[in-house]
Design a protein around this motif. Sequence first.
Motif, PDB file in Angstrom:
ATOM      1  N   UNK A 222       5.105  25.652  32.896  1.00 29.89           N
ATOM      2  CA  UNK A 222       4.990  26.896  32.143  1.00 29.89           C
ATOM      3  C   UNK A 222       4.672  28.083  33.042  1.00 29.89           C
ATOM      4  N   UNK A 223       3.799  27.853  34.041  1.00 28.28           N
ATOM      5  CA  UNK A 223       3.387  28.964  34.892  1.00 28.28           C
ATOM      6  C   UNK A 223       4.513  29.468  35.788  1.00 28.28           C
ATOM      7  N   UNK A 224       5.581  28.660  35.921  1.00 27.22           N
ATOM      8  CA  UNK A 224       6.691  29.071  36.778  1.00 27.22           C
ATOM      9  C   UNK A 224       7.897  29.562  35.984  1.00 27.22           C
ATOM     10  N   UNK A 225       7.839  29.456  34.667  1.00 25.01           N
ATOM     11  CA  UNK A 225       9.020  29.759  33.851  1.00 25.01           C
ATOM     12  C   UNK A 225       9.471  31.206  33.984  1.00 25.01           C
ATOM     13  N   UNK A 226       8.534  32.163  33.893  1.00 25.57           N
ATOM     14  CA  UNK A 226       8.926  33.576  33.914  1.00 25.57           C
ATOM     15  C   UNK A 226       9.541  33.947  35.250  1.00 25.57           C
ATOM     16  N   UNK A 227       8.946  33.438  36.333  1.00 22.79           N
ATOM     17  CA  UNK A 227       9.475  33.746  37.666  1.00 22.79           C
ATOM     18  C   UNK A 227      10.892  33.219  37.805  1.00 22.79           C
ATOM     19  N   UNK A 228      11.109  31.969  37.385  1.00 23.86           N
ATOM     20  CA  UNK A 228      12.418  31.359  37.553  1.00 23.86           C
ATOM     21  C   UNK A 228      13.458  31.967  36.606  1.00 23.86           C
ATOM     22  N   UNK A 229      13.021  32.443  35.451  1.00 22.42           N
ATOM     23  CA  UNK A 229      13.965  33.087  34.538  1.00 22.42           C
ATOM     24  C   UNK A 229      14.551  34.350  35.163  1.00 22.42           C
ATOM     25  N   UNK A 230      13.769  35.038  35.993  1.00 18.41           N
ATOM     26  CA  UNK A 230      14.252  36.269  36.621  1.00 18.41           C
ATOM     27  C   UNK A 230      15.301  35.990  37.694  1.00 18.41           C
TER      28      UNK A 230
ATOM     29  N   UNK B 265      -3.001  21.023  34.620  1.00 16.30           N
ATOM     30  CA  UNK B 265      -2.851  22.335  35.263  1.00 16.30           C
ATOM     31  C   UNK B 265      -3.457  22.393  36.666  1.00 16.30           C
ATOM     32  N   UNK B 266      -4.615  21.772  36.868  1.00  9.83           N
ATOM     33  CA  UNK B 266      -5.251  21.842  38.184  1.00  9.83           C
ATOM     34  C   UNK B 266      -4.406  21.141  39.240  1.00  9.83           C
ATOM     35  N   UNK B 267      -3.782  20.023  38.871  1.00  8.27           N
ATOM     36  CA  UNK B 267      -2.918  19.307  39.822  1.00  8.27           C
ATOM     37  C   UNK B 267      -1.689  20.145  40.163  1.00  8.27           C
ATOM     38  N   UNK B 268      -1.128  20.817  39.151  1.00  5.05           N
ATOM     39  CA  UNK B 268       0.034  21.670  39.400  1.00  5.05           C
ATOM     40  C   UNK B 268      -0.343  22.870  40.274  1.00  5.05           C
ATOM     41  N   UNK B 269      -1.502  23.474  40.000  1.00  3.85           N
ATOM     42  CA  UNK B 269      -1.940  24.613  40.811  1.00  3.85           C
ATOM     43  C   UNK B 269      -2.140  24.214  42.264  1.00  3.85           C
ATOM     44  N   UNK B 270      -2.731  23.051  42.473  1.00  2.42           N
ATOM     45  CA  UNK B 270      -2.933  22.559  43.837  1.00  2.42           C
ATOM     46  C   UNK B 270      -1.593  22.330  44.529  1.00  2.42           C
ATOM     47  N   UNK B 271      -0.652  21.738  43.792  1.00  2.00           N
ATOM     48  CA  UNK B 271       0.667  21.467  44.361  1.00  2.00           C
ATOM     49  C   UNK B 271       1.394  22.764  44.699  1.00  2.00           C
TER      50      UNK B 271
END
Length: 513
Positions: free
Chosen positions: A175-183, A474-480
């Motif tokens: 979810x946290x990467x969706x807006x960036x990738x949509x652009x 979310x914490x694992x994704x943020x770390x990655x």
Amino acid sequence: MRILLYNPDNGVTRNFMPHLWMFLLQALTPPGHEVLLIDGNAQPMDEDGIARYVREQNIDLVGIGAMTRMIAKAYRMADAIRAVGVPVVMGGPHVTEEFDEALGRNGGERHADAVALGEADETWPKIVEDAARGTLKEVYAPVDDFGQERKPSLKEYPAIPWDKINLKQFNLIPKMAMRTLQRIGDGWGTFRIIPMESGRGCPYGCEFCTVTGFFGDSVRFRTNESVVSELLLLKARAKSEGGQIAVFFIDDNFAINIKRTKSLLRDIIAAKAQVHWVAQISANLLRDEELVDLIAASGGKWVFIGMESIDPANLADVNKGFNKPGEYAAVLQRLANRNVYAITSFIFGMDNDTTGVADRTLAQIRTWPPGLPIFGLLTPLPATPLYKRLESAGRLTRPKHWQKFIPFEMAHTPLKMSIAEAHAEVKRGWALSYSAEALSQAVNSLQDKPLGYRINIFIARICFRGIYFPQMGPSAWLKLIYQNRRTIFGLAREGFATWRKHAAAVPIASAGD
């Protein structure tokens, strides 16, 4: 009746695509019944949760399918469902081989009211009808009038309404990467992998594999028209959503009949039904240049190849001598020349493996085009020739290993290394292949390719990394993301530059109209 079809999670990591069997049985359910679906990998649920769900939803029958690694969770969920008075039918490869276990006939606890043995295409409608009448039998087997096992034909394959199914939970983009990738464009805000099958069965009979025992050694195929129609449906959905959809052909060996495969791929091309797709294909079948041309032209982007080992002695031991390690590099380069890349699967802990097998394998992998290497341990699944051989030799350390599933844990003793050493080799293979440095190198090796290819391999590597190093919160994704920030920022920067260039060009083009 209200019917729930449930697929349990394995308690380790969430699958990256739904399981086809649920959608297939939903399509095969006789009219007049409502079918609900829960995939535990997308909707995590414990025993109390499933019991509460079946009560609140007034479920009348539950069907559970599970592979061996998921069977312990499946049994626990079945027990919780039966405890509130709802009957459970279980099926799949494990239950087919261990149906006495599911029915409590071997001295253990009973987990199912009924079992469906083998492929349930023909037996499922009978199960539903019997359940509705209150006459559910214990065992349903696909047999003919003479009591012989019958494999269902795939010529009259049911239409699965993919255009109406909710696939939101299977979006692979965080979810946290969706807006960036949509652009960036090209619909990269969503990406889903959808399972399809075009055929069943495999004649190879590899010692460790359950496929030949379950589906048989005679391969059956859907019609080309049926496959093409389903691809067109998925392609239309992807276009309407402005997203990305890829298909994973779950056939045990997609190109086992090369003549038929070429015919199907030509029909896909002729109908303009290309979507990005993945399939499992043996390395020996990829010697055919025309086949690889058609794979690329029909939308093939990834090929899953069970290489298993770079040691010919290991391959001969498990009845996979048709794999030739000396050909691996040429096969992968042949694919890469057409912008098709490989998911290469390796098994450690085979009888000729010694310590250092991970480094020896990685040394070979680094000479190949970038792909997705995955590593596992040799696992004796019930009823396979491997299980029987190890059992007779007294080498099984956990004969009923599935009753307490432990990921990446051996159930027998290797010949030339200890169990702990085999575990360490698998961990090393994953750690070195999916580090931030390895991901960056994979992306940078494709600098001569369009941006989409580099995003493709980066996302794929991140997802496959989760097989061994689960990214469950979310914490694992943020770390990655932090670990891979340089690669991500580089891709995003290039994407924004491409987007700005495109946006600046639009008014110019419009003014000339």
